[in-house]
Design an enzyme around this catalytic site. Structure first.
Site, mmCIF file in Angstrom:
data_model
loop_
_atom_site.group_PDB
_atom_site.id
_atom_site.type_symbol
_atom_site.label_atom_id
_atom_site.label_comp_id
_atom_site.label_asym_id
_atom_site.label_seq_id
_atom_site.Cartn_x
_atom_site.Cartn_y
_atom_site.Cartn_z
ATOM 1 N N ARG A 73 2.528 -4.509 16.678
ATOM 2 C CA ARG A 73 1.142 -4.047 16.485
ATOM 3 C C ARG A 73 0.179 -5.133 16.953
ATOM 4 N NH1 ARG A 73 1.397 -2.846 10.198
ATOM 5 N NH2 ARG A 73 2.212 -4.968 10.341
ATOM 6 N N HIS A 86 5.626 -12.569 7.624
ATOM 7 C CA HIS A 86 5.851 -11.189 7.207
ATOM 8 C C HIS A 86 7.070 -11.120 6.310
ATOM 9 C CE1 HIS A 86 6.221 -6.816 7.345
ATOM 10 N NE2 HIS A 86 4.941 -6.842 7.667
ATOM 11 N N HIS A 102 -2.013 -8.858 1.870
ATOM 12 C CA HIS A 102 -1.684 -7.597 2.563
ATOM 13 C C HIS A 102 -2.848 -7.273 3.508
ATOM 14 C CE1 HIS A 102 0.178 -3.856 3.359
ATOM 15 N NE2 HIS A 102 -0.200 -3.155 2.301
ATOM 16 N N SER A 126 0.833 -1.218 0.000
ATOM 17 C CA SER A 126 0.000 0.000 0.000
ATOM 18 C C SER A 126 0.861 1.258 0.000
ATOM 19 C CB SER A 126 -0.961 0.003 1.189
ATOM 20 O OG SER A 126 -0.272 -0.243 2.396
ATOM 21 N N ASP A 147 -2.548 -8.459 11.498
ATOM 22 C CA ASP A 147 -3.883 -8.869 11.055
ATOM 23 C C ASP A 147 -4.455 -10.047 11.830
ATOM 24 O OD1 ASP A 147 -4.096 -6.904 9.033
ATOM 25 O OD2 ASP A 147 -2.663 -8.043 7.855
#
Ligand code: HAX
Length: 434
Positions: free
Chosen positions: A326, A317, A270, A240, A372
């Site tokens: 995160r 990743h 993604h 992105s 995610d």
């Protein structure tokens, strides 16, 4: 000129000689070599992008302008009565590199309020789309539709100097960022809440107003602030961020660039992985009749997925080589606010069983969970069960970092991006000479 813009102007003036000196005096210093594996393998690890907005260390995780996630959450001024900081303060941090004072944040929040009115035609366009259109398609279309508002295009056509490109880019970046929460909430309420739209509350900050327009009570305002901050940036090589930078490098305006970056985020490898995680968990839940699987049972579901040639969403990743901070920030939130939630328990079992399986399988370079794997569970808990929508939340956050990058791209005069291609035959020729 607002204090934020004036501060940004000063930072830009001070920064430009550094970039200019590097190019002029050290432009041919090598940063590394590129292997055939990297050329075929998505340029993984090739150092050929520059950004100062954030840096991703493979073992430590992301730092926003030098601050880790816990530092960022601790140091940014908090919204009164909330655990989480103002998203507007994070915008200030990413743009300038400085932690703002409360006074400075309130000023940015006021500026956002002035810019947040979404043109009616955007809603008309959203309403004209088939209701089963994916919300990421809607978000991308809404952003693209506003391209006619571009301040950069107006100034460019009027012949503005290259040195000043950053100024209208900054203006349109703030214009767009201020509108995104309302567009996102509108899509949600139109698609999933029987078209019952909740108008914005002019007194609320960005995160608070988003929660209000979603129609969800506290602490969803803090959930929104946390989400938008955590997802804002992950240096500039991810799909992105890179897409946004690439499009902007052609001097396409912020609307073209951010609409495009949303399209990249919408891929299952993604940003869409957060939707995939919930879909995957729901599949297991159906098979388990809602009961939490034992570790042994869960291992079987994970192996089934791998053996059918699919990836386990939320794990792995391209850069990180440890659990994503995160993920940890959201896990802490879950442990505090929803420790007994059924889906959180599923996520917790996955946290234990997936990494050793991926290690045993021996393919994934990083067996640990990424952002995610954890983000959907919080949304589900607060009533956002339509997991198609999760990547939209990611998109609103990611827009902040991509916009900050584009403002600085313009300020430092980064040129149009144009890596060189080779043919397969050329690679074979190089390989034969070795
Ligand atoms: N499950 C199964 N296999 C995996 C895997 C996973 N979670 N992660 C990596 N692999 C596999 C890859 O598919 C690849 O297989 P092949 O050799 O057969 O092609 C192999 O392991 C090596 O891949 P890698 O070098 O470790 O990983 P990449 O840099 O190529 O890809 C991805 C990184 C994030 C795309 C990958 O780990 C993945 O597909 N993960 C699952 C999807 C996901 O969670 N995506 C979100 C990532 C975070 C993000 O960007 N959020 O927006």
């Amino acid at each position: 000129m607002s204090r934020l813009k004036e501060k940004l102007r000063q930072k830009i003036e001070a920064w430009r000689p550094r970039t200019a000196k590097l190019v002029k005096e050290h432009g041919d210093v090598k940063l590394g070599d590129v292997t055939i594996g990297q050329a075929i393998g998505g340029a993984r690890g090739v150092k050929c992008l520059v950004t100062d907005i954030s840096y991703l260390d493979p073992l430590e995780g992301i730092r926003f302008r030098g601050y880790t996630i816990p530092e960022t959450l601790e140091r940014l001024p908090k919204v009164p009565g909330s655990e989480m900081p103002y998203v507007e303060g994070h915008v200030y941090l990413l743009l300038t590199g400085d932690i703002p004072t409360m006074d400075e944040v309130v000023e940015v929040a006021e500026e956002f309020k002035k810019r947040k009115a979404v043109p009616q035609y955007v809603f008309d366009i959203l309403r004209a789309m088939p209701r089963d259109t994916h919300p990421m398609t809607m978000l991308s279309a809404a952003i693209l539709a506003m391209q006619r508002e571009s301040v950069f295009v107006q100034k460019y056509n009027a012949g503005i100097s290259k040195m000043d490109y950053w100024d209208p880019t900054y203006e349109e970046a703030l214009d767009l960022l201020a509108k995104l929460p309302q567009i996102a909430a509108y899509i949600f309420r139109m698609k999933y809440r029987s078209d019952t739209i909740i108008p914005p509350d002019p007194n609320l900050d960005m995160g608070g107003n988003f929660a209000h327009m979603m129609g969800i009570g506290k602490p969803y305002d803090d959930v929104s602030r946390l989400y938008f901050i955590l997802h804002s940036d992950h240096e500039s090589g991810n799909v992105s961020a890179h897409t946004g930078h690439l499009i902007a490098s052609a001097l396409s305006d912020i609307y073209y660039s951010l609409s495009g970056m949303i399209n990249g985020l919408a891929g299952p490898l993604h940003g869409l992985a957060n939707q995939e995680v919930l879909r995957w968990i729901q599949g297991v839940m159906d098979k388990m009749g809602g009961k939490v699987p034992t570790d042994e049972e869960m291992k079987k579901f994970v192996w089934d997925t791998l053996q059918s040639g699919q990836v386990v969403p939320g794990f792995g990743h391209a850069v990180l080589r440890k659990t994503d901070p995160r993920y940890m920030a959201q896990r802490e939130f879950c442990l505090k606010h929803l420790p007994d939630d059924l889906i959180f328990k599923y996520v917790d079992v996955l946290f234990r069983v997936v990494p050793p399986i991926l290690e045993q399988q021996g393919k994934a370079k990083n067996p640990w969970p990424n952002v995610d794997a954890q983000s959907g569970v919080i949304q589900w808990y607060y009533g956002v069960k339509e997991y198609d929508f999760y990547t939209v939340l990611f998109g609103v956050g990611r827009a902040i970092g991509v916009a900050a990058n584009i403002v600085w791209d313009r300020a430092l005069g980064y040129p149009i991006e144009r890596p060189k291609s080779v043919t397969t035959a050329m690679l074979e020729e190089v390989a034969a000479k070795k």
